[in-house]
Design a protein around this motif. Structure first.
Motif, mmCIF file in Angstrom:
data_model
loop_
_atom_site.group_PDB
_atom_site.id
_atom_site.type_symbol
_atom_site.label_atom_id
_atom_site.label_comp_id
_atom_site.label_asym_id
_atom_site.label_seq_id
_atom_site.Cartn_x
_atom_site.Cartn_y
_atom_site.Cartn_z
ATOM 1 N N ASP A 45 43.026 31.695 46.290
ATOM 2 C CA ASP A 45 43.376 30.122 46.924
ATOM 3 C C ASP A 45 42.129 29.544 47.529
ATOM 4 O O ASP A 45 42.043 28.089 47.280
ATOM 5 C CB ASP A 45 44.522 30.271 47.743
ATOM 6 N N ARG A 46 41.588 30.194 48.392
ATOM 7 C CA ARG A 46 40.367 29.621 49.077
ATOM 8 C C ARG A 46 39.549 29.076 48.193
ATOM 9 O O ARG A 46 38.942 28.059 48.290
ATOM 10 C CB ARG A 46 39.795 30.489 49.905
ATOM 11 N N ALA A 47 39.050 29.754 47.141
ATOM 12 C CA ALA A 47 37.978 29.533 46.081
ATOM 13 C C ALA A 47 38.454 28.321 45.249
ATOM 14 O O ALA A 47 37.737 27.476 45.090
ATOM 15 C CB ALA A 47 37.889 30.854 45.369
ATOM 16 N N VAL A 48 39.999 28.351 44.942
ATOM 17 C CA VAL A 48 40.242 27.213 44.236
ATOM 18 C C VAL A 48 40.146 25.875 44.881
ATOM 19 O O VAL A 48 39.882 24.933 44.545
ATOM 20 C CB VAL A 48 41.901 27.543 43.745
ATOM 21 N N GLU A 49 40.551 25.915 46.361
ATOM 22 C CA GLU A 49 40.503 24.845 47.084
ATOM 23 C C GLU A 49 39.200 24.288 47.187
ATOM 24 O O GLU A 49 38.617 23.122 47.004
ATOM 25 C CB GLU A 49 40.945 25.228 48.473
ATOM 26 N N LYS A 50 37.953 25.140 47.415
ATOM 27 C CA LYS A 50 36.592 24.756 47.602
ATOM 28 C C LYS A 50 36.274 24.165 46.084
ATOM 29 O O LYS A 50 35.414 23.246 46.038
ATOM 30 C CB LYS A 50 35.932 26.260 47.732
ATOM 31 N N LEU A 51 36.515 24.754 44.894
ATOM 32 C CA LEU A 51 36.254 24.240 43.850
ATOM 33 C C LEU A 51 36.623 23.132 43.248
ATOM 34 O O LEU A 51 36.270 22.046 42.886
ATOM 35 C CB LEU A 51 36.538 25.189 42.487
ATOM 36 N N GLU A 52 38.030 22.619 43.646
ATOM 37 C CA GLU A 52 38.805 21.484 43.367
ATOM 38 C C GLU A 52 38.207 20.419 44.399
ATOM 39 O O GLU A 52 37.930 19.239 43.917
ATOM 40 C CB GLU A 52 40.199 21.272 44.013
ATOM 41 N N ALA A 53 37.789 20.887 45.459
ATOM 42 C CA ALA A 53 36.865 19.893 46.447
ATOM 43 C C ALA A 53 35.682 19.551 45.860
ATOM 44 O O ALA A 53 35.201 18.193 46.087
ATOM 45 C CB ALA A 53 36.727 20.207 47.767
ATOM 46 N N ARG A 54 35.212 20.064 45.038
ATOM 47 C CA ARG A 54 33.730 19.845 44.418
ATOM 48 C C ARG A 54 33.959 19.176 42.928
ATOM 49 O O ARG A 54 32.972 18.956 42.503
ATOM 50 C CB ARG A 54 33.035 21.335 44.021
ATOM 51 N N GLY A 55 35.313 18.981 42.512
ATOM 52 C CA GLY A 55 35.491 18.288 41.418
ATOM 53 C C GLY A 55 36.136 19.078 40.201
ATOM 54 O O GLY A 55 36.359 18.556 38.930
ATOM 55 N N ALA A 56 36.452 20.584 40.319
ATOM 56 C CA ALA A 56 36.839 20.969 39.378
ATOM 57 C C ALA A 56 38.474 20.512 39.142
ATOM 58 O O ALA A 56 39.182 20.595 39.943
ATOM 59 C CB ALA A 56 36.828 22.803 39.577
ATOM 60 N N THR A 57 38.692 20.424 37.810
ATOM 61 C CA THR A 57 39.969 20.558 37.264
ATOM 62 C C THR A 57 40.534 21.593 36.182
ATOM 63 O O THR A 57 41.763 21.602 35.814
ATOM 64 C CB THR A 57 40.047 19.109 36.238
ATOM 65 N N ALA A 58 39.650 22.274 35.814
ATOM 66 C CA ALA A 58 39.972 23.635 35.293
ATOM 67 C C ALA A 58 39.025 24.721 35.778
ATOM 68 O O ALA A 58 37.944 24.740 36.051
ATOM 69 C CB ALA A 58 39.750 23.492 33.534
ATOM 70 N N ILE A 59 39.907 26.039 36.016
ATOM 71 C CA ILE A 59 39.171 26.815 36.752
ATOM 72 C C ILE A 59 39.442 28.268 36.089
ATOM 73 O O ILE A 59 40.648 28.422 35.654
ATOM 74 C CB ILE A 59 39.904 27.097 38.162
ATOM 75 N N THR A 60 38.439 28.947 35.853
ATOM 76 C CA THR A 60 38.513 30.520 35.395
ATOM 77 C C THR A 60 38.048 31.557 36.480
ATOM 78 O O THR A 60 37.177 31.229 37.331
ATOM 79 C CB THR A 60 37.623 30.537 34.200
ATOM 80 N N VAL A 61 38.894 32.486 36.406
ATOM 81 C CA VAL A 61 38.679 33.658 37.166
ATOM 82 C C VAL A 61 38.142 34.580 36.481
ATOM 83 O O VAL A 61 38.787 35.264 35.535
ATOM 84 C CB VAL A 61 39.897 34.236 38.021
ATOM 85 N N LEU A 62 36.783 35.055 36.686
ATOM 86 C CA LEU A 62 36.110 36.279 36.004
ATOM 87 C C LEU A 62 36.211 37.575 36.763
ATOM 88 O O LEU A 62 35.609 37.659 37.832
ATOM 89 C CB LEU A 62 34.711 35.817 35.939
ATOM 90 N N ARG A 63 37.153 38.552 36.278
ATOM 91 C CA ARG A 63 37.468 39.845 36.852
ATOM 92 C C ARG A 63 36.035 40.806 36.457
ATOM 93 O O ARG A 63 36.118 41.160 35.274
ATOM 94 C CB ARG A 63 38.654 40.432 36.214
ATOM 95 N N ILE A 64 35.293 41.054 37.471
ATOM 96 C CA ILE A 64 34.307 41.772 37.053
ATOM 97 C C ILE A 64 34.436 43.376 37.358
ATOM 98 O O ILE A 64 33.916 43.853 38.303
ATOM 99 C CB ILE A 64 32.747 41.316 37.892
ATOM 100 N N PHE A 65 35.122 43.791 36.487
ATOM 101 C CA PHE A 65 35.403 45.257 36.444
ATOM 102 C C PHE A 65 35.199 46.099 35.069
ATOM 103 O O PHE A 65 34.971 45.375 34.297
ATOM 104 C CB PHE A 65 37.010 45.446 36.769
ATOM 105 N N SER A 66 35.338 47.300 35.388
ATOM 106 C CA SER A 66 34.739 48.011 33.971
ATOM 107 C C SER A 66 35.870 47.921 32.921
ATOM 108 O O SER A 66 35.627 47.603 31.748
ATOM 109 C CB SER A 66 34.775 49.464 34.291
ATOM 110 N N LEU A 67 37.169 47.818 33.106
ATOM 111 C CA LEU A 67 38.249 47.770 32.156
ATOM 112 C C LEU A 67 38.712 46.151 32.165
ATOM 113 O O LEU A 67 38.891 45.344 33.253
ATOM 114 C CB LEU A 67 39.355 48.702 32.348
#
Length: 566
Positions: free
Chosen positions: A324-346
């Protein structure tokens, strides 16, 4: 029960500015249709739409049982005057079974009101944002859920089919909120189109409330629909209030509006039709996370991508607060579409819980972090479109980077055996999948090494299964045996961790053996950057897959109308 709400005014103003620019550039017009609710109810809708139309090219049409074409035409004409090339209809209805929605749908489909491509989005019952409104309405009233029975009241059905359909849509919202409350029972009662004064509907509600009282429970009643509101007294909630109070129920008469999520829902619907580019795409980078050194290494690994993309970090196993904190920061920068990149093995790692947090699935089940929590994760309440992807799996880029690590340690390939060691999982199913990936990776490493002229003696692989003491001893012994065999006849073992970055336990469990090892994993490496950028491009492709109405719908009139659902 916790809920996440992004309410920073600065963030919202920046976000809406970015949305407005996108809407203008796309030349898409949005026609919001809503049921006629009487003056007070319609005014609530107008207020919501005014804010929406400040940032989107939009018009509003109230749907009545009479003169429907007139009001639809007025809305369409306002958009065509602004030279839109396509129209998206956003139905501000709880359910697609509402008779006024069905009327509007029929007229938009068959009345040839426009020659422009036209598409109709889903109704409110399909969105977790609406489920969050229901959570709030319940929380306003509930005192002790285990001693209460919930009754959700909707309205508008003109026949049994509509009543069943509306009931199912409200039950879907209740299903989305499973785990938030622990009521003794949950019931949906749909009033007919006679409204709050319908004697037959009042009788059904009265029977249910009586039954709850006879069971020794406290009734809790929530009116949950865009109910009729002529004014404060002549409103659906006021008409049924005496009946509800006579049964000692918890009740306040509030329905869906006003609520901030309604405006967010409109914006989210609109955003799904607007182009997504690097300029309005937000990226949340989510590795597992560890101490500062580990985290800093992962941050530095993608540092060059910050010049091209809006990126925020949420190092965790899918922590909703950090997302949520990351979403809020990105929206403050102008993001209207947001992707979460899960950096895991599987690819499956924390996928379910992250998708639930983003509102991309109705239920979290028992996956993700549920074994560590007392209830479902928080959901991020936002107008942004969301997507999530990730998982190294058996990526060729991963394999080539690990080969590069081995070559960096190699002195005489003909005498050296590369041993790839992964983390592993507790379940046999998960561990087998991991082992299958390692098999594919080592095969690709061997093939690539041969092509490069490195003829290593052999390639081996295993998982530590390090987090589970009852499982790991066997696998530690397997790796130790591989190292011993590799050391025979003057050979050398090169142990490479199949991990996102530096780590592993080779020095801990193989310290008494001879082998080469520097602990370096995938990141930092140019191929890791390439892999991450591939995930970003995948996200862009996803967001833009369904937002070009005119390219998909070139026919006119009846053929113009389509339906859209994520």
């Amino acid at each position: 029960m916790k809920k996440v709400i992004n309410s920073c005014l600065l963030s919202m103003s920046v976000l809406l500015f970015a949305i407005s620019v996108s809407a203008q550039q796309s030349n898409t017009g949005f026609l919001v249709i809503a049921p006629d609710r009487g003056f007070m109810g319609n005014q609530e809708v107008r207020d919501i739409h005014t804010t929406f139309s400040d940032e989107y090219l939009s018009s509003l049409a109230f749907i009545t049982s009479e003169e429907t074409d007139r009001f639809l035409n007025e809305g369409i004409e306002k958009l065509t005057e602004n030279r839109v090339s396509e129209i998206v209809v956003i139905p501000l209805f709880l359910s697609g079974y509402h008779p006024l929605y069905k009327l509007a749908e029929e007229r938009l489909t068959n009345a040839r009101l426009t020659d422009l491509p036209l598409e109709i989005t889903e109704t409110m019952s399909q969105s977790y944002l609406t489920a969050e409104i229901l959570v709030d309405r319940i929380a306003e009233l509930s005192e002790n859920p285990t001693e209460e029975s919930l009754v959700v009241v909707a309205t508008g059905a003109s026949n049994q089919d509509e009543m069943d359909g509306i009931t199912a849509d409200v039950e879907k919202l209740l299903h989305m909120n499973h785990g938030f409350f622990d009521f003794n029972s949950e019931t949906v009662i749909v009033f007919d189109d006679g409204g709050g004064r319908s004697e037959a509907s009042q009788e059904r509600l009265s029977e249910k409330l009586t039954s709850i009282q006879e069971e020794g429970q406290k009734p809790l009643v929530v009116t949950f629909d865009l109910t009729p509101k002529l004014d404060g007294m002549m409103a659906f909630g006021s008409w049924i209030r005496p009946l509800i109070r006579n049964h000692g129920a918890l009740y306040n008469g509030n329905d869906i509006t006003p609520h901030e999520n309604v405006g967010l829902w409109l914006a989210k619907q609109a955003n799904s039709y607007l182009p997504v580019t690097k300029e309005n795409l937000g990226v949340i980078f989510m590795p597992h996370g560890s101490n500062y050194n580990w985290n800093r290494t992962m941050m530095d690994a993608i540092d060059e991508l910050h010049e091209e993309y809006m990126i925020e970090h949420a190092f965790s196993m899918g922590d909703a607060t950090l997302v949520d904190r990351a979403v809020e920061k990105l929206e403050a920068r102008g993001a209207t579409a947001i992707t979460v990149l899960r950096i895991f093995s599987l690819e499956s790692s924390f996928k379910i819980s992250v998708e639930y947090t983003l509102g991309l699935r109705d239920q979290v089940g028992h996956g993700g972090m549920m074994h560590m929590m007392s209830g479902p994760p928080q959901r991020v309440v936002s107008s942004s479109e969301f997507y999530t992807t990730g998982g190294l799996e058996d990526s060729p880029l991963f394999a080539e980077a690990l080969l590069d690590r081995a070559i960096g340690l190699s002195e005489n390939p003909e005498d050296e055996t590369i041993i790839l060691v992964g983390h592993g999982t507790r379940t046999e199913e998960g561990n087998n999948r991991w082992m299958n990936n390692l098999e594919t990776i080592t095969a690709h490493m061997e093939k690539t090494a041969d092509e490069m002229g490195y003829n290593f003696r052999d390639f081996k692989f295993e998982n530590w299964r390090e987090d589970w003491p009852d499982l790991r001893d066997k696998h530690i012994n397997n790796v130790r045996e591989m190292v011993k065999i590799a050391s025979e006849d003057g050979g050398t073992a090169i142990v490479v961790p199949a991990r996102t970055t530096k780590g592993g336990h080779a020095q801990r469990w193989l310290s008494d053996l001879d082998f080469k090892h520097d602990g370096e994993g995938f990141a930092p490496h140019p191929l890791f950057v390439e892999w991450v950028e591939g995930l970003i491009q995948e996200s862009l492709n996803h967001f833009n897959a369904d937002n070009d109405i005119s390219s998909e719908m070139s026919e006119q009139s009846v053929e113009n109308v389509g339906y859209h659902s994520h």
